[in-house]
Scaffold this active site. Sequence first.
Site, PDB file in Angstrom:
ATOM      1  N   GLN A   7       0.831  -1.207   0.000  1.00 27.13           N
ATOM      2  CA  GLN A   7       0.000   0.000   0.000  1.00 27.13           C
ATOM      3  C   GLN A   7       0.867   1.258   0.000  1.00 27.13           C
ATOM      4  O   GLN A   7       1.913   1.292   0.646  1.00 27.13           O
ATOM      5  CB  GLN A   7      -0.888   0.007   1.246  1.00 27.13           C
ATOM      6  CG  GLN A   7      -1.903   1.128   1.238  1.00 27.13           C
ATOM      7  CD  GLN A   7      -2.724   1.176   2.515  1.00 27.13           C
ATOM      8  OE1 GLN A   7      -2.192   1.410   3.592  1.00 27.13           O
ATOM      9  NE2 GLN A   7      -4.017   0.952   2.390  1.00 27.13           N
ATOM     10  N   CYS A  38      -6.867   6.568   5.482  1.00 32.26           N
ATOM     11  CA  CYS A  38      -6.215   6.787   6.780  1.00 32.26           C
ATOM     12  C   CYS A  38      -6.671   8.117   7.389  1.00 32.26           C
ATOM     13  O   CYS A  38      -6.543   9.170   6.765  1.00 32.26           O
ATOM     14  CB  CYS A  38      -4.698   6.771   6.619  1.00 32.26           C
ATOM     15  SG  CYS A  38      -3.870   6.936   8.210  1.00 32.26           S
TER      16      CYS A  38
HETATM   17  C1  FMN Z   1      -2.770  -0.305  14.306  1.00 30.82           C
HETATM   18  C2  FMN Z   1      -3.526  -0.127  13.007  1.00 30.82           C
HETATM   19  C3  FMN Z   1      -2.823   0.225  11.857  1.00 30.82           C
HETATM   20  C4  FMN Z   1      -3.500   0.406  10.647  1.00 30.82           C
HETATM   21  N1  FMN Z   1      -2.796   0.737   9.529  1.00 30.82           N
HETATM   22  C5  FMN Z   1      -3.437   0.840   8.351  1.00 30.82           C
HETATM   23  C6  FMN Z   1      -2.721   1.119   7.152  1.00 30.82           C
HETATM   24  O1  FMN Z   1      -1.500   1.294   7.142  1.00 30.82           O
HETATM   25  N2  FMN Z   1      -3.430   1.184   5.998  1.00 30.82           N
HETATM   26  C7  FMN Z   1      -4.782   0.989   5.959  1.00 30.82           C
HETATM   27  O2  FMN Z   1      -5.367   1.037   4.876  1.00 30.82           O
HETATM   28  N3  FMN Z   1      -5.483   0.749   7.069  1.00 30.82           N
HETATM   29  C8  FMN Z   1      -4.841   0.664   8.253  1.00 30.82           C
HETATM   30  N4  FMN Z   1      -5.565   0.401   9.388  1.00 30.82           N
HETATM   31  C9  FMN Z   1      -7.030   0.267   9.307  1.00 30.82           C
HETATM   32  C10 FMN Z   1      -7.422  -1.197   9.111  1.00 30.82           C
HETATM   33  O3  FMN Z   1      -6.868  -1.698   7.917  1.00 30.82           O
HETATM   34  C11 FMN Z   1      -8.932  -1.361   9.014  1.00 30.82           C
HETATM   35  O4  FMN Z   1      -9.422  -0.636   7.925  1.00 30.82           O
HETATM   36  C12 FMN Z   1      -9.649  -0.892  10.266  1.00 30.82           C
HETATM   37  O5  FMN Z   1      -8.971  -1.277  11.448  1.00 30.82           O
HETATM   38  C13 FMN Z   1     -11.080  -1.439  10.324  1.00 30.82           C
HETATM   39  O6  FMN Z   1     -11.088  -2.830  10.222  1.00 30.82           O
HETATM   40  P1  FMN Z   1     -11.194  -3.793  11.514  1.00 30.82           P
HETATM   41  O7  FMN Z   1     -12.460  -3.405  12.250  1.00 30.82           O
HETATM   42  O8  FMN Z   1     -11.243  -5.177  10.943  1.00 30.82           O
HETATM   43  O9  FMN Z   1      -9.971  -3.525  12.349  1.00 30.82           O
HETATM   44  C14 FMN Z   1      -4.907   0.235  10.596  1.00 30.82           C
HETATM   45  C15 FMN Z   1      -5.597  -0.120  11.758  1.00 30.82           C
HETATM   46  C16 FMN Z   1      -4.931  -0.297  12.952  1.00 30.82           C
HETATM   47  C17 FMN Z   1      -5.721  -0.674  14.180  1.00 30.82           C
END
Ligand code: FMN
Length: 267
Positions: A7, A38
């Site tokens: 990404q 983000c």
């Molecule tokens: C610690 C952390 C780092 C993340 N880093 C990224 C990232 O670099 N790029 C991205 O697209 N989403 C990032 N996300 C978001 C997750 O990919 C995801 O979209 C979000 O947590 C919602 O999904 P979930 O409920 O399954 O966690 C991050 C989330 C967390 C908690």
Amino acid sequence: ERPIGIQIFGSNAESMKEAARIIETDFHPDVIDINLGCPVKKVTKTGAGAALLKDLRKLEGIVKGVVSSVNIPVSAKIRLGWDKNNSIKVSKVLEDCGISFLIVHARRAKDGYNIKADWSVFERIKRNITIPLVANGDIEKPDDATYLLNEIGVDAIMIGRGAIGRPWVFGKMKDFIKYGRCSAEPTLHERIKVFLRQIELMEESIDEERTVRRIKKQISYYLKGIPETKNKTHEILTTKRLDKMVSLISGLISNTYIAGSRRLYPV
Ligand SMILES: Cc1cc2nc3c(=O)[nH]c(=O)nc-3n(C[C@H](O)[C@H](O)[C@H](O)COP(=O)(O)O)c2cc1C
């Protein structure tokens, strides 16, 4: 391990194109994903990440530029919008830019993680585009997956936080989707084995200091719900050396009381 995606984020079309070309040439991923979701200030104050959801002309320039500068598929990952939900419009713009699939985290940037992901939007987005839609946000349980895939009709799901400290969640979900039932929860022994393997992989790719930091962040997830490990967890968290940490973690397996227990710990 394939397929892999890398990404990128940024707000300058030329540097994004250049980054995509370098990544394609030097790292050969199967897909390059553009981060349009983000919400972190460090990123959005530069006009990147979810900030691009406010400026669709700029977003279009960046995405078209990246798509045309590489020969591999490009995807995009969005939130539902900045402060308003404009995901229907954005998803169509992105499809017209030539992305190969779209990942939607079903919250607006301004929501942070404070509200539940709004899955109701997936159906409308899906109707509006022809490229595959990947649903994301609060997917944790196997029946979340089957609901989104079978009833809402998304093409794939993405799991973020639900996989921290439980990477086996993907296997469990796949089993549930395929056979309608889940494999048993991993025992403590199995959990530790997976964690030790993850540590080995981290050691191969990052330095000791960062490995230690990541272990500290993740250990409580791996040991969640296992009261017998509480004292040891404290000792592990206050250790600075990686070798000591690994031996303490391995020690959790040989601890007779814990290893003797075949209790299955809910995750
Ligand atoms: C610690 C952390 C780092 C993340 N880093 C990224 C990232 O670099 N790029 C991205 O697209 N989403 C990032 N996300 C978001 C997750 O990919 C995801 O979209 C979000 O947590 C919602 O999904 P979930 O409920 O399954 O966690 C991050 C989330 C967390 C908690």
